[in-house]
Design an enzyme around this catalytic site. Structure first.
Site, short mmCIF file in Angstrom:
data_model
loop_
_atom_site.label_atom_id
_atom_site.label_comp_id
_atom_site.label_asym_id
_atom_site.label_seq_id
_atom_site.Cartn_x
_atom_site.Cartn_y
_atom_site.Cartn_z
N ASP A 82 0.86 -1.19 0.00
CA ASP A 82 0.00 0.00 0.00
C ASP A 82 0.90 1.24 0.00
OD1 ASP A 82 -2.36 1.50 0.24
OD2 ASP A 82 -2.35 1.42 2.43
N ASP A 104 2.75 5.05 -5.56
CA ASP A 104 2.01 6.28 -5.27
C ASP A 104 2.95 7.47 -5.44
OD1 ASP A 104 0.62 8.43 -4.36
OD2 ASP A 104 0.39 7.71 -2.30
N GLU A 133 -1.81 5.89 -8.71
CA GLU A 133 -2.76 6.88 -8.20
C GLU A 133 -2.69 8.16 -9.02
OE1 GLU A 133 -2.90 7.34 -3.92
OE2 GLU A 133 -3.37 9.47 -4.07
N HIS A 177 -8.25 9.97 3.65
CA HIS A 177 -7.59 9.00 4.54
C HIS A 177 -7.84 9.34 6.01
CE1 HIS A 177 -4.52 7.96 1.26
NE2 HIS A 177 -5.12 6.84 1.57
N GLY A 178 -7.83 8.31 6.85
CA GLY A 178 -7.84 8.52 8.29
C GLY A 178 -9.25 8.70 8.82
N HIS A 204 -9.52 4.78 -1.71
CA HIS A 204 -8.85 4.77 -0.41
C HIS A 204 -9.75 5.48 0.61
CE1 HIS A 204 -4.53 3.73 -1.60
NE2 HIS A 204 -5.26 3.57 -2.69
N GLY A 205 -9.38 5.34 1.89
CA GLY A 205 -10.13 6.06 2.93
C GLY A 205 -11.48 5.44 3.22
N ASN A 226 -9.89 0.48 0.24
CA ASN A 226 -8.92 0.36 1.35
C ASN A 226 -9.55 0.76 2.68
OD1 ASN A 226 -7.19 -0.08 -0.77
ND2 ASN A 226 -5.71 1.48 -0.17
N VAL A 227 -9.26 -0.04 3.70
CA VAL A 227 -9.76 0.26 5.05
C VAL A 227 -8.63 0.01 6.04
CG1 VAL A 227 -11.52 -0.23 6.78
CG2 VAL A 227 -12.07 -0.53 4.35
#
Ligand code: 13P
Length: 279
Positions: A82, A104, A133, A177-178, A204-205, A226-227
């Protein structure tokens, strides 16, 4: 079964109309929790780690841990790098037999992102999956960032995909993200990107996104979501609660098993949100 290529996970998901979750591991409890959920649901999945989280152990250690746990599992799973932010991290993950790679370079200007991503394609055997990406995803991922958010420009997608030939394309369409409970996918933009891309898409995120948004992603040629934050928080919360309940607690194995169960629940819920027709 042995780890499969990310290409196989993509193909199986595409042919069955499924969206693969991609869950970040760091340690044995997280790995055990993720795999238990994969076994419960039977949905092909990516297990992944970013270079920032390899700092605890090393690529080979992650490979050994994940592949050993999967040896007697019947569901296809790929081990994915990742956010490989450098070609060195791509090289290290390939040397450790990872079966799927992300380059990335999205923070670089477009031409440089394309140049670096195309080199990563040359380095990554065609039999393994490559994710690149385009556009930059905001929020904070591990020790990176916070990155500036830059939405994916649909006009750039056809040339980028033709030049890099990624097996999947990570996009910035409102995802963050986050811990980002207010993040929302811009489905109009996602539809434009889908129509411009011959490669399936990656979001993502996944932690911050609501159930009804996750359940629609298959319509937009999204193949991987994505997690990370959700399962990390499940583990940290379990240990925190155990300490608060008893500051003299010393049964590490009991609390670790509780953490595995908490992670399994989080991962299973996310897989079912992504695939509402799977029960
Ligand atoms: P979340 O932490 O928001 O789930 O995002 C994870 C991610 O996108 C990893 O690449």
């Amino acid at each position: 079964m042995p780890l499969v290529s990310g290409v196989d996970v993509i193909n199986e998901c595409t042919s069955r109309g499924l969206v693969a979750g991609a869950f970040n591991t760091t340690n044995i409890e997280t790995t055990m929790g993720i795999v238990a959920a994969i076994e419960r649901t039977g949905v092909p999945t990516f297990i992944q780690v970013a270079p920032t989280n390899v700092a605890l152990s090393g690529y080979e250690y992650i490979y050994d841990m994940v592949s050993r746990r999967l040896a007697d599992t019947a569901v296809p799973v790929a081990l994915h790098l990742d956010h490989g932010k450098s070609l060195e991290s791509v090289e290290a993950a390939l040397a450790a037999d990872f079966t799927s790679i992300m380059i990335d370079a999205s923070e670089e200007p477009y031409d440089e992102n394309l140049r670096i991503s195309a080199i990563a394609r040359e380095m990554t055997p065609e039999s393994l999956a490559l994710e690149a990406e385009l556009g930059s995803i905001g929020g904070k991922e591990d020790d990176h960032g916070p990155e500036e958010e830059l939405s994916t420009d649909p006009a750039q997608v056809p040339d980028f995909v033709a030049a890099v030939r990624p097996d999947m394309l990570a996009v910035s369409v409102g995802n963050v993200h986050g811990y980002a409970p207010d993040a929302r996918i811009d489905f109009d933009l996602l539809a434009q990107v889908r129509d411009a891309s011959t490669a399936p898409l990656v979001i993502h995120g996944g932690s911050g996104l609501p159930t009804e948004q996750l359940g629609r992603l298959a319509e937009f040629n999204v193949v991987k979501v994505n997690v990370a934050s959700d399962l990390r928080n499940a583990m940290i919360r379990t240990f925190g609660e155990a300490y608060v309940a008893n500051p003299n607690e010393v049964s590490l194995i009991r609390v670790s098993k509780d953490a595995v169960a908490a992670i399994t629940d989080v991962v299973e819920r996310r897989i079912l949100m992504l695939n509402p027709h799977v029960s």
